[in-house]
Design a protein around this motif. Structure first.
Motif, PDB file in Angstrom:
ATOM      1  N   ARG A  80      -0.123  12.899  -6.008  1.00 22.18           N
ATOM      2  CA  ARG A  80      -0.259  11.362  -5.481  1.00 22.18           C
ATOM      3  C   ARG A  80       0.709  11.201  -6.110  1.00 22.18           C
ATOM      4  O   ARG A  80      -0.513  10.312  -7.763  1.00 22.18           O
ATOM      5  N   VAL A  81       1.733  10.785  -6.392  1.00 19.28           N
ATOM      6  CA  VAL A  81       2.965  10.151  -7.873  1.00 19.28           C
ATOM      7  C   VAL A  81       2.733   8.453  -7.866  1.00 19.28           C
ATOM      8  O   VAL A  81       3.268   8.392  -8.378  1.00 19.28           O
ATOM      9  N   VAL A  82       3.065   7.980  -5.826  1.00 21.18           N
ATOM     10  CA  VAL A  82       2.567   6.991  -5.782  1.00 21.18           C
ATOM     11  C   VAL A  82       1.218   5.936  -5.590  1.00 21.18           C
ATOM     12  O   VAL A  82       1.299   6.313  -4.661  1.00 21.18           O
ATOM     13  N   GLU A  83       0.325   5.733  -5.734  1.00 26.44           N
ATOM     14  CA  GLU A  83      -0.689   5.929  -5.211  1.00 26.44           C
ATOM     15  C   GLU A  83      -1.394   4.308  -5.275  1.00 26.44           C
ATOM     16  O   GLU A  83      -1.353   2.725  -6.256  1.00 26.44           O
ATOM     17  N   ASP A  84      -0.854   3.166  -3.784  1.00 25.48           N
ATOM     18  CA  ASP A  84      -1.148   2.038  -2.855  1.00 25.48           C
ATOM     19  C   ASP A  84      -0.607   1.438  -4.513  1.00 25.48           C
ATOM     20  O   ASP A  84      -1.347   0.143  -4.613  1.00 25.48           O
ATOM     21  N   VAL A  85       0.614   1.102  -4.252  1.00 26.43           N
ATOM     22  CA  VAL A  85       1.680  -0.396  -4.775  1.00 26.43           C
ATOM     23  C   VAL A  85       1.905  -1.447  -3.977  1.00 26.43           C
ATOM     24  O   VAL A  85       2.456  -1.064  -2.548  1.00 26.43           O
TER      25      VAL A  85
ATOM     26  N   GLN B  77       9.612 -13.082  -4.341  1.00 24.96           N
ATOM     27  CA  GLN B  77      10.263 -14.506  -3.651  1.00 24.96           C
ATOM     28  C   GLN B  77      11.687 -14.381  -4.265  1.00 24.96           C
ATOM     29  O   GLN B  77      12.225 -14.191  -5.188  1.00 24.96           O
ATOM     30  N   PRO B  78      12.459 -14.941  -3.062  1.00 26.28           N
ATOM     31  CA  PRO B  78      13.986 -15.601  -3.331  1.00 26.28           C
ATOM     32  C   PRO B  78      14.144 -16.263  -4.937  1.00 26.28           C
ATOM     33  O   PRO B  78      13.135 -16.850  -5.137  1.00 26.28           O
ATOM     34  N   GLY B  79      14.530 -16.321  -5.457  1.00 28.13           N
ATOM     35  CA  GLY B  79      14.937 -16.642  -7.036  1.00 28.13           C
ATOM     36  C   GLY B  79      14.379 -16.336  -7.948  1.00 28.13           C
ATOM     37  O   GLY B  79      14.295 -17.023  -8.802  1.00 28.13           O
ATOM     38  N   THR B  80      13.491 -14.912  -7.924  1.00 29.99           N
ATOM     39  CA  THR B  80      13.522 -13.913  -9.068  1.00 29.99           C
ATOM     40  C   THR B  80      14.185 -12.995  -9.558  1.00 29.99           C
ATOM     41  O   THR B  80      14.454 -11.978  -8.670  1.00 29.99           O
ATOM     42  N   VAL B  81      13.448 -12.613 -10.462  1.00 33.99           N
ATOM     43  CA  VAL B  81      14.006 -11.627 -10.670  1.00 33.99           C
ATOM     44  C   VAL B  81      12.861 -10.656 -11.601  1.00 33.99           C
ATOM     45  O   VAL B  81      12.103 -11.475 -12.387  1.00 33.99           O
ATOM     46  N   THR B  82      12.775  -9.647 -10.947  1.00 34.85           N
ATOM     47  CA  THR B  82      10.835  -8.599 -11.685  1.00 34.85           C
ATOM     48  C   THR B  82      11.524  -7.478 -11.832  1.00 34.85           C
ATOM     49  O   THR B  82      12.074  -6.719 -11.358  1.00 34.85           O
ATOM     50  N   ALA B  83      10.905  -7.614 -12.998  1.00 34.86           N
ATOM     51  CA  ALA B  83      11.183  -5.963 -13.786  1.00 34.86           C
ATOM     52  C   ALA B  83      10.030  -5.184 -13.399  1.00 34.86           C
ATOM     53  O   ALA B  83       8.553  -5.200 -13.320  1.00 34.86           O
ATOM     54  N   PHE B  84      10.357  -3.692 -12.457  1.00 28.42           N
ATOM     55  CA  PHE B  84       9.474  -2.419 -12.494  1.00 28.42           C
ATOM     56  C   PHE B  84       9.137  -1.970 -13.578  1.00 28.42           C
ATOM     57  O   PHE B  84      10.064  -1.399 -13.755  1.00 28.42           O
ATOM     58  N   LEU B  85       7.982  -2.273 -14.171  1.00 28.26           N
ATOM     59  CA  LEU B  85       7.762  -1.249 -15.606  1.00 28.26           C
ATOM     60  C   LEU B  85       7.047  -0.231 -15.402  1.00 28.26           C
ATOM     61  O   LEU B  85       6.471  -0.342 -14.691  1.00 28.26           O
ATOM     62  N   GLY B  86       7.353   0.733 -16.745  1.00 27.86           N
ATOM     63  CA  GLY B  86       6.827   2.017 -16.623  1.00 27.86           C
ATOM     64  C   GLY B  86       7.621   2.903 -17.067  1.00 27.86           C
ATOM     65  O   GLY B  86       7.962   3.706 -17.084  1.00 27.86           O
ATOM     66  N   PRO B  87       6.882   4.306 -17.948  1.00 24.54           N
ATOM     67  CA  PRO B  87       7.099   5.415 -18.700  1.00 24.54           C
ATOM     68  C   PRO B  87       8.019   5.999 -17.416  1.00 24.54           C
ATOM     69  O   PRO B  87       7.894   6.157 -16.841  1.00 24.54           O
ATOM     70  N   ASN B  88       8.484   7.620 -18.447  1.00 23.70           N
ATOM     71  CA  ASN B  88       9.288   8.022 -17.188  1.00 23.70           C
ATOM     72  C   ASN B  88       7.998   8.482 -16.491  1.00 23.70           C
ATOM     73  O   ASN B  88       6.763   9.417 -17.129  1.00 23.70           O
ATOM     74  N   GLY B  89       8.394   9.410 -15.349  1.00 28.01           N
ATOM     75  CA  GLY B  89       7.472   9.904 -14.671  1.00 28.01           C
ATOM     76  C   GLY B  89       6.531   8.977 -13.958  1.00 28.01           C
ATOM     77  O   GLY B  89       5.447   9.161 -13.640  1.00 28.01           O
ATOM     78  N   ALA B  90       6.353   7.487 -13.877  1.00 29.73           N
ATOM     79  CA  ALA B  90       5.451   6.760 -13.856  1.00 29.73           C
ATOM     80  C   ALA B  90       5.062   6.786 -12.038  1.00 29.73           C
ATOM     81  O   ALA B  90       3.857   6.074 -11.864  1.00 29.73           O
ATOM     82  N   GLY B  91       6.397   7.222 -11.720  1.00 29.92           N
ATOM     83  CA  GLY B  91       6.755   6.373  -9.973  1.00 29.92           C
ATOM     84  C   GLY B  91       7.699   5.297  -9.873  1.00 29.92           C
ATOM     85  O   GLY B  91       7.307   5.345  -8.570  1.00 29.92           O
ATOM     86  N   LYS B  92       8.245   5.025 -10.902  1.00 28.16           N
ATOM     87  CA  LYS B  92       9.803   3.722 -10.401  1.00 28.16           C
ATOM     88  C   LYS B  92      10.246   4.522  -9.272  1.00 28.16           C
ATOM     89  O   LYS B  92      10.633   3.689  -8.384  1.00 28.16           O
TER      90      LYS B  92
ATOM     91  N   GLY C  35       0.774  -1.488  -0.122  1.00 27.45           N
ATOM     92  CA  GLY C  35      -0.219  -0.235   0.128  1.00 27.45           C
ATOM     93  C   GLY C  35       1.724   1.369   0.197  1.00 27.45           C
ATOM     94  O   GLY C  35       0.462   2.726   0.509  1.00 27.45           O
ATOM     95  N   LEU C  36       2.075   1.422  -0.433  1.00 25.85           N
ATOM     96  CA  LEU C  36       2.911   2.281  -1.021  1.00 25.85           C
ATOM     97  C   LEU C  36       2.112   3.573  -1.243  1.00 25.85           C
ATOM     98  O   LEU C  36       1.601   3.710  -2.829  1.00 25.85           O
ATOM     99  N   VAL C  37       2.242   4.784  -0.183  1.00 23.60           N
ATOM    100  CA  VAL C  37       1.165   6.125  -1.347  1.00 23.60           C
ATOM    101  C   VAL C  37       2.523   6.919  -1.172  1.00 23.60           C
ATOM    102  O   VAL C  37       3.461   7.382  -0.130  1.00 23.60           O
ATOM    103  N   LYS C  38       2.702   7.922  -1.534  1.00 27.49           N
ATOM    104  CA  LYS C  38       3.560   8.834  -2.072  1.00 27.49           C
ATOM    105  C   LYS C  38       3.481  10.318  -2.467  1.00 27.49           C
ATOM    106  O   LYS C  38       2.295   9.929  -4.135  1.00 27.49           O
ATOM    107  N   VAL C  39       2.192  11.571  -1.682  1.00 29.41           N
ATOM    108  CA  VAL C  39       2.119  12.680  -2.487  1.00 29.41           C
ATOM    109  C   VAL C  39       3.504  13.921  -2.021  1.00 29.41           C
ATOM    110  O   VAL C  39       3.467  14.296  -1.365  1.00 29.41           O
ATOM    111  N   TYR C  40       3.210  13.989  -3.577  1.00 32.88           N
ATOM    112  CA  TYR C  40       3.786  15.868  -3.675  1.00 32.88           C
ATOM    113  C   TYR C  40       3.189  16.692  -3.681  1.00 32.88           C
ATOM    114  O   TYR C  40       2.570  16.573  -4.665  1.00 32.88           O
TER     115      TYR C  40
END
Ligand SMILES: Nc1ncnc2c1ncn2[C@@H]1O[C@H](COP(=O)(O)OP(=O)(O)OP(=O)(O)O)[C@@H](O)[C@H]1O
Length: 291
Positions: A15-20, A25-40, A6-11
């Motif tokens: 609301r630049v990050v909304e309920d993430v 899990q161990p043993g995995t590679v996860t890509a966190f994807l989004g366009p520029n400015g998406a909140g990554k 439930g991460l939220v960031k308000v600047y």
């Protein structure tokens, strides 16, 4: 291993990050994807305790990152490859990092070799290319051989050889039980590295799952000197066929099936290849398009 809830960031009221939320899990590679400015970056900064969340929590191995006595031993972090002293050599930078982590200086040379920077170890960082700085940042993240890696755009600026070796390194790291979270705004950079993608658009998670579940059915590009004949044979077999060039067809079927049909129809095949999945399109559809 890494839990974001439930991460939220308000600047400035935005609301630049909304309920993430996601859990890795161990043993995995996860890509966190989004366009520029998406909140990554904001999300990754909250995970690493560099930005205070407006709401929600992020824990690594059960605790907030900053609450660990030796956070660098729990997670290796690469957030900004440019944030290094340009007057130092790569080796000096890593030896200082090793000291802070109470590791022997020899670790610096080991990680330099791991990222392919041994030859540039004694050059000043100010003379490094962007790709070399990325490799150096990755080397720094690897110093303590931590169970988790959090990397913001680690592929950005790498040449094809750098991309290939970084992919191998991250896959090998995950195979040994590591947990990798890496962000990117270019899907094709990570589609051969990640097991899973978490997509974010306008601060919200818009897709989360194994990469394969987002890929459409296999398509084949076939080149032939008789497009009409092969096209008709493929359509008769009930397949979706599109002409993509003067001698090329794109067919919704695996290469073996296309090859069988061409053989049966006695049409000469000049080339046969799996079509690259156009995940970029999917990405823009789910995230509401580039900003
Ligand atoms: N310190 C800050 N103060 C105000 N707004 C900020 C701050 N940091 C980030 N933002 C805003 O938050 C939004 C998300 O930015 P963020 O850097 O997290 O996106 P990103 O997905 O990492 O993008 P990129 O791929 O460009 O790095 C942007 O609109 C950005 O302008």
């Amino acid at each position: 291993m890494l839990h974001v809830q439930g991460l939220v960031k308000v600047y400035d009221g935005r609301r630049v990050v909304e309920d993430v939320s996601f859990a890795l899990q161990p043993g995995t590679v996860t890509a966190f994807l989004g366009p520029n400015g998406a909140g990554k970056s904001t999300t990754l900064r909250m995970v690493c305790g560099l930005t205070r969340p407006t709401a929600g929590t992020a824990t690594i191995a059960g605790r907030r990152f900053a609450q660990w006595p030796n956070p660098g031993h729990v997670a290796g972090v690469l957030l900004d490859a440019a944030a290094v002293h340009p007057g130092r050599t790569g080796r000096h930078h890593l030896v200082s990092g090793a000291k802070l982590l109470r590791l022997p200086a020899s670790r610096a040379d080991q990680v330099l070799a791991q990222v392919g920077l041994s030859d540039a170890a004694n050059r000043r960082i100010g003379k490094y290319s962007l790709g070399m700085r990325q490799r150096l940042g990755l080397a720094h993240a690897l110093l303590a051989d931590p169970p988790v890696l959090i990397l913001d755009e680690p592929i950005n600026g790498l040449d094809p050889e750098g991309i290939r070796s970084t992919r191998q390194l991250l896959r090998g790291y995950a195979q040994r039980g590591g947990t990798v979270l890496l962000s990117s705004h270019v899907l094709s950079e990570v589609d051969q590295t990640a097991d899973r993608i978490v997509m974010i658009g306008h601060g919200r998670v818009v897709a989360d799952g194994p990469l394969a579940s987002f890929a459409g059915p296999a398509r084949t590009v076939v080149r032939t000197n008789d497009v009409p004949k092969l096209g008709t044979a493929l359509q008769r077999a009930g397949l979706d066929v599109r002409q993509t060039g003067p001698d090329a067809l794109s067919v919704a079927a695996p290469t073996e099936r296309v090859s069988e049909i061409a053989f049966a129809a006695q049409v000469r095949v000049l080339g046969l290849a799996e079509e690259q999945q156009n995940l970029e399109e999917l990405f823009f559809r789910l995230t509401g398009g580039p900003r």
